[in-house]
Design a protein around this motif. Structure first.
Motif, short mmCIF file in Angstrom:
data_model
loop_
_atom_site.label_atom_id
_atom_site.label_comp_id
_atom_site.label_asym_id
_atom_site.label_seq_id
_atom_site.Cartn_x
_atom_site.Cartn_y
_atom_site.Cartn_z
N ARG A 1 0.86 -1.19 0.00
CA ARG A 1 0.00 0.00 0.00
C ARG A 1 0.89 1.23 0.00
NH1 ARG A 1 -4.90 2.14 0.65
NH2 ARG A 1 -5.17 4.00 1.91
N ALA B 1 0.59 5.67 0.06
CA ALA B 1 -0.27 6.85 0.24
C ALA B 1 0.61 8.04 0.56
CB ALA B 1 -1.30 6.61 1.34
N GLU C 1 2.88 6.37 5.01
CA GLU C 1 3.24 6.52 3.60
C GLU C 1 3.14 5.21 2.83
OE1 GLU C 1 5.74 9.65 5.81
OE2 GLU C 1 5.04 7.59 6.14
N TYR C 2 3.48 4.11 3.51
CA TYR C 2 3.36 2.80 2.85
C TYR C 2 3.20 1.70 3.89
CZ TYR C 2 8.38 1.97 3.85
OH TYR C 2 9.60 1.80 4.47
N GLN D 1 -3.27 7.26 -4.25
CA GLN D 1 -2.91 6.19 -3.32
C GLN D 1 -3.45 4.88 -3.85
OE1 GLN D 1 -5.25 6.15 0.45
NE2 GLN D 1 -6.08 8.07 -0.32
#
Length: 223
Positions: A141, A143, A181-182, A209
């Motif tokens: 993920r 973002a 952030e991830y 994202q």
């Protein structure tokens, strides 16, 4: 000491287990909290089904506890889970989040448990370098400004660490993802008896994202 490990399947919680084992401790249980909300302040919600495979791969029993995901109320769910294990303490992968660290400490104090936080306030770059040597970490993920769709599925290795350093300099992206952030999943670690292989996945991208949703994964023998 005998520990239960709080796990999300990501790099920090898995590396905390590895450090505990290296220090001579025993990890007898994995604890995974499943929040009903994606915006939980305490718990991850991405690809949590992978924790079941991690339990199988490591041959460490798993206790999963559903949670409301509502701020502060969700702490009761962690208390319920920890009451199910007979251990001396708990391993956590906290690096900088004072919010999470304070609340886990308070819960453990109330239960008479030690908190083992081997990553706490470690240098992020140094930590990632250590992880990359022993873990197979994949980003699932992102973002953060500067992290596009190409980051999804990328391993944490010397190349990606250098790229994270550049993003940190240019855009203040936290190298260890402490600002959300991830997020990651760990496919292999020294204490896994088998490694995890992703069979099928799909990318969900929402403008700035996105997530690598793991649809199917399996255990394979280590070579």
């Amino acid at each position: 000491m005998k520990f239960a490990a709080l796990v999300s399947g990501g790099k920090d919680s898995i590396f905390a287990i590895q450090k505990a084992l290296e220090a001579g401790h025993e990890v007898t249980d994995l604890i995974n909290i499943i929040p009903a909300r994606d915006d939980s302040y305490m718990y991850h919600s991405i690809n949590l089904h992978m924790v079941e495979l991690i339990s199988e791969a490591s041959e460490i029993p798993l206790i999963q506890q559903e949670s409301s995901g509502i701020k502060e109320l969700e702490l009761d769910d962690l208390t319920l889970a920890l009451k199910k294990v007979d251990v001396d303490g708990v391993t956590v992968g906290a690096i900088e989040s004072q919010y999470q660290a304070n609340r886990v400490q308070k819960i453990c104090d109330s239960l008479g448990l030690e908190v083992y936080s081997p990553l706490w306030h470690r240098d992020p770059e140094e930590l990632l370098q250590e992880m990359a040597k022993v873990l197979d970490v994949r980003i699932v993920r992102v973002a953060a400004d500067g992290m596009d769709e190409s980051w999804l599925g990328r391993p944490i290795n010397s190349t990606s660490i250098e790229q994270l350093k550049a993003l940190n300099r240019r855009r203040m992206v936290h190298m260890a993802g402490e600002g959300g952030e991830y997020e990651t999943v760990v496919l292999d670690a020294p204490f896994y008896k088998k490694r995890i292989e992703i069979v099928r996945s799909e990318i969900e991208w929402l403008g700035d994202q996105g997530t690598l949703n793991i649809i199917e994964a399996k255990l394979v023998d280590k070579t």
